[in-house]
Each structure stands twice: as structure tokens, then as C-alpha cells.
Design a protein around this motif. Structure first.
Motif, PDB file in Angstrom:
ATOM      1  N   GLU A  13       0.839  -1.193   0.000  1.00  0.00           N
ATOM      2  CA  GLU A  13       0.000   0.000   0.000  1.00  0.00           C
ATOM      3  C   GLU A  13       0.874   1.243   0.000  1.00  0.00           C
ATOM      4  OE1 GLU A  13      -2.962   0.160   3.072  1.00  0.00           O
ATOM      5  OE2 GLU A  13      -3.375  -1.979   2.856  1.00  0.00           O
ATOM      6  N   THR A  14       0.393   2.275  -0.680  1.00  0.00           N
ATOM      7  CA  THR A  14       1.085   3.558  -0.676  1.00  0.00           C
ATOM      8  C   THR A  14       0.175   4.609  -0.062  1.00  0.00           C
ATOM      9  OG1 THR A  14       0.301   4.071  -2.907  1.00  0.00           O
ATOM     10  CG2 THR A  14       2.481   3.046  -2.725  1.00  0.00           C
ATOM     11  N   ARG A  15       0.794   5.659   0.487  1.00  0.00           N
ATOM     12  CA  ARG A  15       0.048   6.772   1.088  1.00  0.00           C
ATOM     13  C   ARG A  15       0.618   8.075   0.585  1.00  0.00           C
ATOM     14  NH1 ARG A  15      -0.028   4.061   6.835  1.00  0.00           N
ATOM     15  NH2 ARG A  15      -1.966   2.919   6.616  1.00  0.00           N
ATOM     16  N   SER A  26       5.166   3.846  -0.127  1.00  0.00           N
ATOM     17  CA  SER A  26       4.893   2.850   0.905  1.00  0.00           C
ATOM     18  C   SER A  26       5.747   3.177   2.130  1.00  0.00           C
ATOM     19  CB  SER A  26       5.243   1.449   0.391  1.00  0.00           C
ATOM     20  OG  SER A  26       6.644   1.293   0.268  1.00  0.00           O
TER      21      SER A  26
END
Length: 90
Positions: A13-15, A26
Motif C-alpha cells: 500500500e502507498t500513502r 509505501s
């Protein structure tokens, strides 16, 4: 035991980062490359169709194209102890 995830099966997951919503990364991960072995780095999502694997080495960063697997970093002993204390106080 560490579960290694094949990049063809799933990406981390990336933010969005401080620099803006278009800058997605990530958290730090353990990455595996046949040529370089196990390294620490992160996934940098350039756009929805393109990403780069960035390896962190001391104060340097470099791009690797041959990452085949990744896994989250293990928790630190301090974090494990904090969780255990919290669990025991319930």
C-alpha cells in the motif's frame, strides 16, 4: 517467520506524503532482488500505471528495477514490548 510477497501477486500500500497527494510512497520494507539480495527500501508510486522501487542505503537512495519480492519490516523490540505491556494491562 517472514512472509515474502511476490510483486506480481501484490504491491504494498502507498500513502500520500507531505509533498502532496500526487507523491505516494509505501512505508519502509525489506525488498528482495536476485542480484542485490535483501535491501531496505520503499515503493514510490509515480502514477497509477508506473512505480519505482527506491533502495535506501545510509544517506543515499537508488532505484532498482529487479525487485521480485517484498515484506514489511519486523517490529522493533521496543514496539513488541509496548504491545505486550498494553496487552497485559487489559
Amino acid at each position: 517467520m517472514t512472509e515474502w510477497i511476490n510483486v506480481e501477486d501484490r504491491l504494498p500500500e502507498t500513502r500520500s506524503q507531505v509533498h502532496g497527494p500526487e507523491d505516494k510512497r509505501s512505508s519502509l520494507l525489506l525488498l528482495y532482488s536476485e542480484k542485490h539480495g535483501i535491501v531496505i527500501g520503499y515503493l514510490d508510486e509515480v502514477d497509477s500505471n508506473h512505480y519505482d522501487w527506491i533502495v535506501v542505503q545510509l544517506e543515499d537512495y537508488f532505484l532498482l528495477k529487479d525487485i521480485t519480492h517484498w515484506t514489511p519490516l519486523p517490529e522493533s523490540p521496543e514496539e513488541l514490548k509496548r504491545k505486550e505491556n498494553f496487552k497485559n494491562n487489559d
